[in-house]
Each structure stands twice: as structure tokens, then as C-alpha cells.
Motif scaffolding. Structure first.
Motif, short mmCIF file in Angstrom:
data_model
loop_
_atom_site.label_atom_id
_atom_site.label_comp_id
_atom_site.label_asym_id
_atom_site.label_seq_id
_atom_site.Cartn_x
_atom_site.Cartn_y
_atom_site.Cartn_z
N THR A 1 0.83 -1.21 0.00
CA THR A 1 0.00 0.00 0.00
C THR A 1 0.86 1.26 0.00
O THR A 1 0.65 2.18 -0.82
CB THR A 1 -0.93 0.02 1.22
N CYS B 1 -8.75 7.10 0.39
CA CYS B 1 -9.70 6.15 -0.18
C CYS B 1 -8.97 4.96 -0.80
O CYS B 1 -9.36 3.79 -0.60
CB CYS B 1 -10.56 6.86 -1.22
N ARG C 1 -5.94 3.90 -0.02
CA ARG C 1 -5.34 3.14 1.08
C ARG C 1 -6.37 2.24 1.75
O ARG C 1 -6.11 1.05 2.00
CB ARG C 1 -4.73 4.09 2.11
N ASN C 2 -7.54 2.78 2.03
CA ASN C 2 -8.57 1.99 2.70
C ASN C 2 -9.00 0.80 1.84
O ASN C 2 -9.18 -0.31 2.35
CB ASN C 2 -9.77 2.87 3.02
N LEU C 3 -9.15 1.03 0.54
CA LEU C 3 -9.54 -0.05 -0.35
C LEU C 3 -8.48 -1.15 -0.38
O LEU C 3 -8.80 -2.34 -0.28
CB LEU C 3 -9.77 0.50 -1.76
N ASP D 1 -6.08 -1.84 1.84
CA ASP D 1 -5.87 -2.51 3.13
C ASP D 1 -7.06 -3.35 3.55
O ASP D 1 -6.90 -4.42 4.16
CB ASP D 1 -5.55 -1.47 4.21
N SER D 2 -8.28 -2.90 3.22
CA SER D 2 -9.46 -3.59 3.72
C SER D 2 -9.91 -4.73 2.81
O SER D 2 -10.51 -5.71 3.29
CB SER D 2 -10.63 -2.60 3.90
N ARG D 3 -9.62 -4.63 1.51
CA ARG D 3 -10.15 -5.63 0.58
C ARG D 3 -9.10 -6.37 -0.23
O ARG D 3 -9.41 -7.41 -0.83
CB ARG D 3 -11.14 -4.95 -0.37
N TYR D 4 -7.86 -5.88 -0.24
CA TYR D 4 -6.84 -6.51 -1.07
C TYR D 4 -5.57 -6.87 -0.30
O TYR D 4 -4.54 -7.12 -0.92
CB TYR D 4 -6.51 -5.61 -2.26
#
Length: 270
Positions: free
Chosen positions: A214, A241, A243-245, A247-250
Motif C-alpha cells: 500500500t 480512499c 489506502r482503505n480499499l 488494506d481492507s479488501r486486497y
């Protein structure tokens, strides 16, 4: 609109690269070995060969060219980029990094065996770039231009999902934008084929995929002029946005596919 034609009130887009030269050195990828090898064969790179490199940045390609033993004059307009390039190339005494705009720089009387420009030719003034590059070459010398495209591949689901971030934070983003496959990329060789100074125009593609964490991927994004030119709140929102995508989904990992075209042309006599 080309960078040299910029008429806005903010910084000129191509000036953004010099704002964070260390990040540029750290984040921008090197070129695939297959491209470097083809370029070396085409230019005959080795001791005694004189190369002019236009806009080397921090030396992503220059280091590989210098390793062949050729003598390189690298003309870089950004003083911070040029300073980092000199440091990165300090082990190669046959390399000189000149801080200047290529469009205004005066080449030496002796022409070069090759002129090279990697992922920067589109930033030069289209009214003079081909002619000035060709005139710096000896007859039979080689002009080599590398273009870089972001194409479909790697973490394709991520690049589809991340468009929601861009559509939210960057109003210039076309709705539903998707990356094209490399098979859809048509080499842009018209200005080389149309030059009276050049002949034997060829274009060959080289792919590479790079996997980023990330943090490393956000570093890359912050070397792109369109990201750096976003207003601060929009840029911060976009990066948060992304970063969140990731870290949270990939799982904090993304693989990006690049398509590099090596366009070459030979200087005609006269």
C-alpha cells in the motif's frame, strides 16, 4: 494540452516532478530487462558510443545505459532531479548530467550516436522535439523513445474498484473508466514517420508487472502530475480512499501492469 502550453494559475504539470525528486527516485520503476537489452543492441551501446539522453529524471534508464560503458550526456530540466541523478550515476565517470531545458540547450558540435528519451518525450514542445532530437544525431544514428502505458492486467479487480475513489475525489475522471489491454495500444509514430530527418521507424512493446505494498503504491501515485496537481483536500481524500480499499479488501498488496513501447528511428544523411 501539452505541458509547455499550460496556461493555468497553478504550477506547470511537468514542474511537479522536481518537487519531490527523492520520491521519484524511490518509486518510479526501472525498465524491463528485455527493453534495455533491445535498446542496447539497437544503439550498439558500449565503450566509445556517445549517447544523448533527454529528460533522464533520476536516472531510471540512465543507470542501465551507463553500465554498458557508453558516454552519456543527460539533459534534465529539473534541478532537484538532476542532482539526484548525478548522485545515482556518480560511479560512471563517462556520464554528465546537465541541468537545462532540452528545447533551449545547445548540443556540442560533434553529433551523437544515439538520442534516447524514456517516458518524457510527450512533455517536450511538439513543434521542435523531433527536429532537435534528430539534428543532434550523426547520419545513421538512432533516435529511441520509450512510451509507458498503464494497461489491464495485474490486480484487475482492484483497478476496477478504485475508480469509485477517483470519481469521488477527482471530478475530471470519466465515469466507468477502465484500463485498456496492451493489444489495444496503437504506437504513436506519426511524427517520427513524418520527419524528413528520420527513416526506418519501428515500435516494439515490452510488458512488466510490479507488485506494490500500500505505501509503495501511494508513493507511485504521488509521482504522477495529475495526482500532485489535485487540490490538497481532494488529493488527501483520494489517497485515503485508495489506502482503505487496498488494506481492507486486497490485503495491502496490488500488482500493476505496465506496457513500454520502444520506438526507434534512424537519422538520414543530410
Amino acid at each position: 494540452m501539452a505541458a509547455w502550453e499550460f496556461t493555468g494559475t497553478g504550477p506547470e504539470p511537468r514542474n511537479t516532478f522536481d518537487q519531490d525528486a527523492e520520491r521519484y527516485r524511490r518509486a518510479r520503476p526501472r525498465y524491463p530487462p528485455s527493453l534495455v537489452e533491445e535498446l542496447g543492441r539497437a544503439t550498439g551501446a558500449g565503450p566509445g558510443v556517445r549517447v544523448l539522453e533527454i529528460a533522464p529524471g533520476t536516472g531510471q534508464l540512465t543507470v542501465d545505459l551507463a553500465g554498458s560503458g557508453c558516454a552519456i550526456t543527460a539533459v534534465e530540466r529539473g534541478p532537484s532531479l538532476a542532482a539526484v541523478a548525478r548522485r545515482e550515476l556518480a560511479a560512471f565517470p563517462a556520464v554528465e548530467v546537465v541541468t537545462a531545458d532540452f528545447e533551449e540547450w545547445r548540443p556540442p558540435p560533434e553529433p551523437f550516436d544515439a538520442v534516447v528519451c524514456a517516458t518524457a518525450f510527450h512533455w517536450l514542445d511538439p513543434a521542435v522535439r523531433v527536429t532537435r532530437a534528430a539534428r543532434a544525431l550523426r547520419a545513421g544514428g538512432l533516435l529511441a523513445v520509450v512510451t509507458t502505458h498503464h494497461v489491464a492486467g495485474g490486480s484487475e479487480d482492484f483497478f476496477a474498484d478504485v475508480q469509485e475513489c477517483y470519481e469521488r475525489w477527482d471530478p475530471a475522471t470519466p465515469p466507468g473508466l477502465r484500463q485498456s489491454p496492451e493489444s489495444a495500444i496503437v504506437p504513436d509514430t506519426a511524427e517520427f514517420r513524418g520527419s524528413p530527418f528520420l527513416t526506418g521507424v519501428t515500435a516494439r512493446g515490452h510488458a512488466q508487472e510490479i507488485t506494490y505494498s500500500t505505501d509503495a503504491y501511494l508513493d507511485v501515485l504521488l509521482t504522477y502530475s495529475n495526482h500532485r496537481l489535485l487540490p490538497g483536500p481532494a488529493r488527501d481524500g483520494l489517497l485515503a480512499c485508495v489506502r482503505n480499499l487496498l488494506d481492507s479488501r486486497y490485503g495491502g498488496v496490488v500488482t500493476k501492469r505496465y506496457w513500454h513501447e520502444l520506438i526507434t528511428a534512424v537519422r538520414v544523411a543530410g
